[in-house]
Design a protein around this motif. Structure first.
Motif: not given
Ligand SMILES: NC(=O)c1ccc[n+]([C@@H]2O[C@H](COP(=O)([O-])OP(=O)(O)OC[C@H]3O[C@@H](n4cnc5c(N)ncnc54)[C@H](OP(=O)(O)O)[C@@H]3O)[C@@H](O)[C@H]2O)c1
Length: 248
Positions: A166-167, A169-172, A174, A225-226, A229-231
Motif C-alpha cells: 500500500a505504501l 503503490r502511493t508512488a506508483g 506495483d 509515513e503511512s 500518504v493515507g495508508v
C-alpha cells in the motif's frame, strides 16, 4: 485410496461421498459402521461440537479403535476429546491440517499430529499417504497450538506485506515490483529466529546491534509515513506500542 488403502467413508450428507464411492470407497451407512470398518478412523468435520455429535451416535463403538481427529479446534478441546474418547476405550490422536483440500495426498499438505507417539507410529505409513505428517509430542493439545502459532506467523507476515504494497503503490510501484524485495526481507528476518529463540528460552534479551528505542523510532517513522500518504497505520501503531517501555 490412491495409495492402495481399502477405505470406508461416511459423511452426514451421504451424496457428497458419491465421487469417492465411484472410485472404489465403501460407503458406511452409519458412523458406527465407519468406525468398525478398520482400526484407524480419520475424522474431519466443521468443529468439535460436530465431532461429539458423531461419536455420541448410538452405534458408535470406540473401544479398541484409533480415531484421529483432524478437525480444527483449540488445545483444550483436543485434550478434552482425548480424555472423552480414552474413557470409552479409544486410542486418540489429535491433528491439524495446514493445507487446502486439493493438496491432500501430496507432500505439500502439512498435517500435524499430537498424542501418544506409539499410536502415531503404528499408523504413520497410512497417514503419510495424506501428506507430510509430523508428530509433535504426547500432549494432545500440541497440534492445535502449532496450528495457531503458524497462523499467527502467516497472517502477521501477510499483513506486513500488504502494508508495504500500500505504501509503495502511493508512488506508483506495483506489488510485482516490490515482491522480490519483500521476499528478501522476510527471508532475512526468518534467519533471526533461531537466535531469538535462544534469547526467549534463556530469558535474556541483550541489546545487540541496536537498542529497542532505536526500533521504536523507526516504527514512529513508519506510522508518520503511512498517515502522510493515507495508508492505514493501525498495524505499525500496535507494534510501536509493544516496543515502548511497559509495552507487552
Ligand atoms: N478447507 C480447508 O482449506 C481447510 C484447511 C485446513 C483445515 N481445515 C479444517 O478442516 C475441517 C473441515 O473443513 P472443510 O473445509 O472440509 O469444511 P466443510 O467443507 O464446511 O465441511 C464440513 C464437514 O463437516 C460435516 N459436519 C458439520 N457438522 C456436522 C454434524 N453436526 N454432524 C456431522 N457432520 C457434520 C459436514 O457434513 P455435511 O456435508 O453433511 O454438511 C461436512 O462433511 C474444519 O475444522 C476446518 O477448519 C479446512
Amino acid at each position: 485410496m490412491k495409495a492402495g488403502h481399502p477405505t470406508t467413508v461416511w459423511n452426514r450428507t451421504a451424496s457428497k461421498a458419491g465421487q469417492l464411492v465411484a472410485e472404489g470407497a465403501r460407503l458406511a451407512p452409519t458412523v458406527g459402521d465407519a468406525l468398525a470398518a478398520g482400526p484407524l478412523t480419520i475424522i474431519c468435520v466443521t468443529d468439535y461440537r460436530a465431532v461429539y455429535e458423531l461419536l455420541d451416535a448410538s452405534d458408535a463403538e470406540l473401544d479398541g479403535r484409533t480415531p484421529i481427529n483432524l478437525t480444527s479446534g483449540d488445545s483444550a478441546q483436543a485434550r478434552e476429546a482425548a480424555r472423552w474418547t480414552e474413557q470409552r476405550g479409544a486410542r486418540y490422536l489429535d491433528g491439524a491440517v495446514m493445507a487446502v483440500p486439493p493438496a491432500i495426498g501430496t507432500a505439500e499438505a502439512v498435517i500435524l499430529h499430537s498424542g501418544p507417539q506409539t499410536d502415531f507410529e503404528a499408523h504413520r505409513p497410512t497417514l503419510e499417504a495424506l501428506g507430510t505428517v509430523t508428530h509433535l509430542g504426547a500432549d494432545h493439545g500440541l497440534a492445535s497450538l502449532y496450528d495457531v502459532a503458524g497462523l499467527a506467523m502467516m497472517w502477521s507476515v501477510l499483513n506486513a506485506w500488504l502494508q508495504g504494497t500500500a505504501l509503495l503503490r502511493t508512488a506508483g510501484v506495483d506489488a510485482v515490483t516490490y515482491a522480490p524485495f519483500a521476499r528478501q526481507i522476510a527471508a532475512g528476518v526468518a534467519e533471526w529466529l533461531p537466535g531469538y529463540a535462544q534469547q526467549i528460552d534463556s530469558g535474556s534479551f541483550p541489546a545487540e546491534a541496536s537498542a529497542l528505542e532505536t526500533d521504536v523510532r523507526a516504527m514512529e517513522h513508519l506510522i508518520e509515513e503511512s498517515e502522510a500518504v493515507g495508508v492505514n497505520a493501525e498495524l505499525p501503531k500496535l507494534i510501536e506500542e509493544f516496543g515502548r517501555p511497559g509495552g507487552d
